[in-house]
Design an enzyme around this catalytic site. Structure first.
Site, PDB file in Angstrom:
ATOM      1  N   PRO A   2      26.517   9.509  71.767  1.00 13.66           N
ATOM      2  CA  PRO A   2      26.344  10.365  70.815  1.00 13.66           C
ATOM      3  C   PRO A   2      25.033  11.151  70.843  1.00 13.66           C
ATOM      4  O   PRO A   2      23.939  10.294  71.082  1.00 13.66           O
ATOM      5  CB  PRO A   2      26.658   9.593  69.700  1.00 13.66           C
ATOM      6  CG  PRO A   2      26.750   8.360  69.890  1.00 13.66           C
ATOM      7  CD  PRO A   2      26.938   8.308  71.483  1.00 13.66           C
ATOM      8  N   GLU A   3      24.620  12.515  70.533  1.00 15.97           N
ATOM      9  CA  GLU A   3      23.634  12.968  70.407  1.00 15.97           C
ATOM     10  C   GLU A   3      23.242  13.423  69.078  1.00 15.97           C
ATOM     11  O   GLU A   3      24.193  12.966  68.369  1.00 15.97           O
ATOM     12  CB  GLU A   3      23.298  14.186  71.327  1.00 15.97           C
ATOM     13  CG  GLU A   3      23.156  13.847  72.793  1.00 15.97           C
ATOM     14  CD  GLU A   3      22.470  14.800  73.694  1.00 15.97           C
ATOM     15  OE1 GLU A   3      21.390  15.081  73.231  1.00 15.97           O
ATOM     16  OE2 GLU A   3      23.160  15.036  74.798  1.00 15.97           O
TER      17      GLU A   3
END
Ligand code: ZN
Length: 297
Positions: A2-3
């Site tokens: 996840p960014e």
């Protein structure tokens, strides 16, 4: 992995259910994730009211009413789901098909909302690269994970003037400077590539070249700031829908269902109107950069 936009999407999903709620009980089902849980983890959380759900870079931070901060990171495969006291998942957008495998439910927070509704917030993480740590009251900004973080790329603080000031005299490639978490916090490889394409700036040019004399803002630095903000805003919007529609069974995260202009599109025509370039992949500091050598100067 996840960014920032995915973490912000999670934060926005949790916030309405967590803020103002009291933690009635905590089930901690194993001694560690990537790191050991803090001492007296469940005991220190139990009875506390959650005052705010914040995000800094890729960290989610719960601010508790005694000043304690709970810093958490989703690692590679972490996710949250919300269950209501009738055992059904809450209606609405915030549900995750991937989290049904209870063997990977590591933390369960029993919450009591101000209106009396009881819910469970369940942290699931098959690969266990996530973590939860405490920041003692008053010490959040001095916490080793937090103190060195640069400016958030969301909101209005990031503008052309700030970018020019941050990057002035820097000989490093623009790509590397944008990934430097001490300058801008939480921008990952994908969004840096996309922002440079939107701003029509080459990843290879020296970062300092977007600054004017004495670090003054330039047309290029303004363009870049606007591109970063718009890429992140678009990704947050798309992040919501990809979370909702996610249906993979193996527990891997399925973010980024939206299409990119250059990222992972090596060999395809540059999508900019009027540009005849081809998206090209190069390696910078060990990571892939995707860009158009024709229109990104
Ligand atoms: Zn192009």
């Amino acid at each position: 992995m996840p960014e920032l936009p995915e973490v912000e999407t999670v934060r926005r999903g949790l916030q309405p259910f967590m803020e103002g709620a009291t933690i009635l009980a905590v089930e901690q089902r194993r001694p560690d994730l990537r790191f050991p849980f803090p001492d007296r983890f469940a005991e220190r959380l139990t009875g506390r009211r959650i005052e705010a759900v914040e995000r800094r870079a890729k960290y989610l931070i719960l601010h508790l009413d005694d000043g304690l901060g709970l810093i958490s990171h989703l690692g590679m495969s972490g996710s949250y789901r919300i269950e209501q006291d009738d055992m059904s998942e809450t209606p609405g957008d915030f549900k995750h098909e991937r989290t049904k495998s209870a063997v990977h439910d590591h933390v369960v927070l029993q919450l009591g909302a101000r209106d009396g509704t009881k819910r469970r917030i369940i942290y699931n993480d098959p690969r266990r690269f996530g973590f939860m740590l405490f920041a003692e009251p008053g010490e959040l900004n001095a916490h080793p994970l937090i103190k060195g973080l640069g400016t958030e790329p969301t909101g209005n603080r990031l503008d052309g003037a700030l970018l020019a000031k941050l990057f002035q005299n820097k000989a490093a490639p623009l790509k590397s400077a944008l990934l430097d978490q001490r300058l801008i916090a939480g921008l990952g490889n994908i969004y840096v590539c996309e922002a440079m394409w939107r701003a029509e700036l080459s990843p290879l040019r020296p970062a300092g070249s977007i600054a004017g004399e004495n670090g003054a803002a330039t047309e290029a630095s303004e363009r870049l700031a606007a591109a970063i903000r718009s890429v992140i805003a678009d990704a947050i919007k798309a992040g919501g829908s990809s979370l909702k529609d996610y249906r993979q069974a193996d527990g891997e995260l399925g973010y980024f269902q939206h299409s990119f202009s250059v990222y992972d599109r090596e060999g395809t025509p540059c999508p900019r109107a009027g540009c005849n370039g081809t998206v090209t992949r190069i390696v910078q500091s060990g990571r892939s950069t995707f860009y158009c050598p024709v229109c990104q100067l």
